[in-house]
Design an enzyme around this catalytic site. Sequence first.
Site, PDB file in Angstrom:
ATOM      1  N   CYS A 258       3.521  -3.744   2.887  1.00  0.00           N
ATOM      2  CA  CYS A 258       4.936  -3.543   3.237  1.00  0.00           C
ATOM      3  C   CYS A 258       5.192  -3.644   4.738  1.00  0.00           C
ATOM      4  CB  CYS A 258       5.395  -2.198   2.673  1.00  0.00           C
ATOM      5  SG  CYS A 258       7.176  -1.886   2.867  1.00  0.00           S
TER       6      CYS A 258
ATOM      7  N   GLU B 166       3.194  -3.571  -4.439  1.00  0.00           N
ATOM      8  CA  GLU B 166       2.878  -2.268  -3.861  1.00  0.00           C
ATOM      9  C   GLU B 166       3.012  -1.156  -4.908  1.00  0.00           C
ATOM     10  OE1 GLU B 166       4.319   0.534  -0.084  1.00  0.00           O
ATOM     11  OE2 GLU B 166       5.555  -1.139  -0.750  1.00  0.00           O
TER      12      GLU B 166
ATOM     13  N   LYS C 130      -3.469   1.628   3.758  1.00  0.00           N
ATOM     14  CA  LYS C 130      -2.401   1.282   4.700  1.00  0.00           C
ATOM     15  C   LYS C 130      -2.516   2.113   5.975  1.00  0.00           C
ATOM     16  CE  LYS C 130       2.643   0.758   4.959  1.00  0.00           C
ATOM     17  NZ  LYS C 130       3.932   1.016   4.270  1.00  0.00           N
TER      18      LYS C 130
END
Length: 514
Positions: free
Chosen positions: A393, A283, A341
């Site tokens: 995540c 990430e 995301k």
Amino acid sequence: MHIKRLTSGWLGSLICLLAGAVIPLSFAPFNFWPAGILAPPILALLLIDQPRGRSWLRSLLFGFGLFGAGASWVYISIHDFGRTPIWLALIMTGLFVGFLALVFSLPFYLFRRWFTPDKTTILIGFPAVWVLGEWLRSWLLTGFPWLYSGYAHIDTWLAGWAPIFGVYGLSLFVVTTGCGIVWLGLQLRGKANQSNHTNIAPPTRLQFAIPAALLVVIWGGGALLEKIEWTHFNDDDKVEIAIIQPNIPLEVKWNPFYRTHILDTLLALSEPHWDADLILWPEAAIPLMYSEADEFLAEVETLAAHHNTALISGIIFDDREQLKYFNSILGLGAASQIYFKQRLVPFGEYVPLEKYLRGLIEFFDLPNSIIHPGPRNQHNLQTADYAVAPYICYEVVYPDLVAANLDSAELMLTISNDAWFGDSIGPLQHFQMAQMRALENGRYMIRGTNTGLSGIISNKGKIETSGSQFVQEAVIGTAYRTHGSTPFSKIRSYPTVIFCFAILLALILRRSWQ
């Protein structure tokens, strides 16, 4: 000790607090799964025949024990990386745990208010309320879907149910198992009809047989279902993987002085592995905004294309026209597309009530707390031969989001930076949740993180290979593109949630008819 004594006064409340604190022992890294089976029915018993106020207090204390023992690792990001004074970090952690405990307690307050705690209600009603409470925590105020009971059963017979009903279904079976065991134990000891504080009638043979048969179906059915291959692959579906774990300290991650060092580290760790089919960087691995990284991205694109390697990396995408920033995954070389995301971490990626909180303390000004959510229905990452479903995540802990975004992808991957939680149990719990997503959807999951744990998880939720935490390394292994789909990837959590609501509705109607 007599059950009536345990349920009276402060002692019963203390037991609720301790019972909640025991549940995290069932998850990684402890994996003592019986703790997660036996603790919930303790709460059920200690709510019996109590005043509504005390019932709410006990469920609140149970939740405080659960999240205090299982999620207080947020203190590390608040204090160590948010540079918040110890006293304030403790208060903020306490407020976080207290809020989660409050959300946990609300369904049980309603349970005690609306239902008569007879044997049927405890056996099927309490587990239904437990699961609906987990579901509530998945979406209320963006959600915190952590510490679900089903996660402890990646390696037990109950895992056979996961490709059908997902983690919520496993949670339902876990709590039903606990309530069934405790209830059978009370019947065998003759306690159920001796206690003068409950209205539970002496059991008939049929009533005794029902919970016993239920336990056999739950566990025996899971054992049989484990043998079913919902998805399949062959040797031609092999994908050689290299996961780059750079182990960059957060203190230097966005410091321009270290930028060249970080980029050189990523390239040096990748250099021996350009013959891999897929190289994964974690990430926000590239310490540059997308618009600033043209030269570096062109270099990497050339290297990856020359070796016909799919390189996938996290990067912060800056939309200069709209003045927005997105936490994203970018495909280079043999891979293409970019993913933004969708589910963001409160305070970590955005600040709720921003105009009031930003600037008060350093924690509310973390460098990544400027992120905007990406749109729904995005395309998966693509290679010439297959699609890869990406998750960043926190997203991997949402079972329905993962299944909804899977589409036709034959592989799944998730990238993270669990350095925010140090050497706590948080990253290990996070890895276990990724295992469950692989099991639910029958897909290999590739997990790349900055500090670990990085690894490859099979379509059965088993760890194929993994690295070590806080080590700079490349984790090498093999994944397989899988074909077909599990029932869960199609129907997701809806049947389990609807079934739990139906149970409660039936119990309400049953009460009105009595």
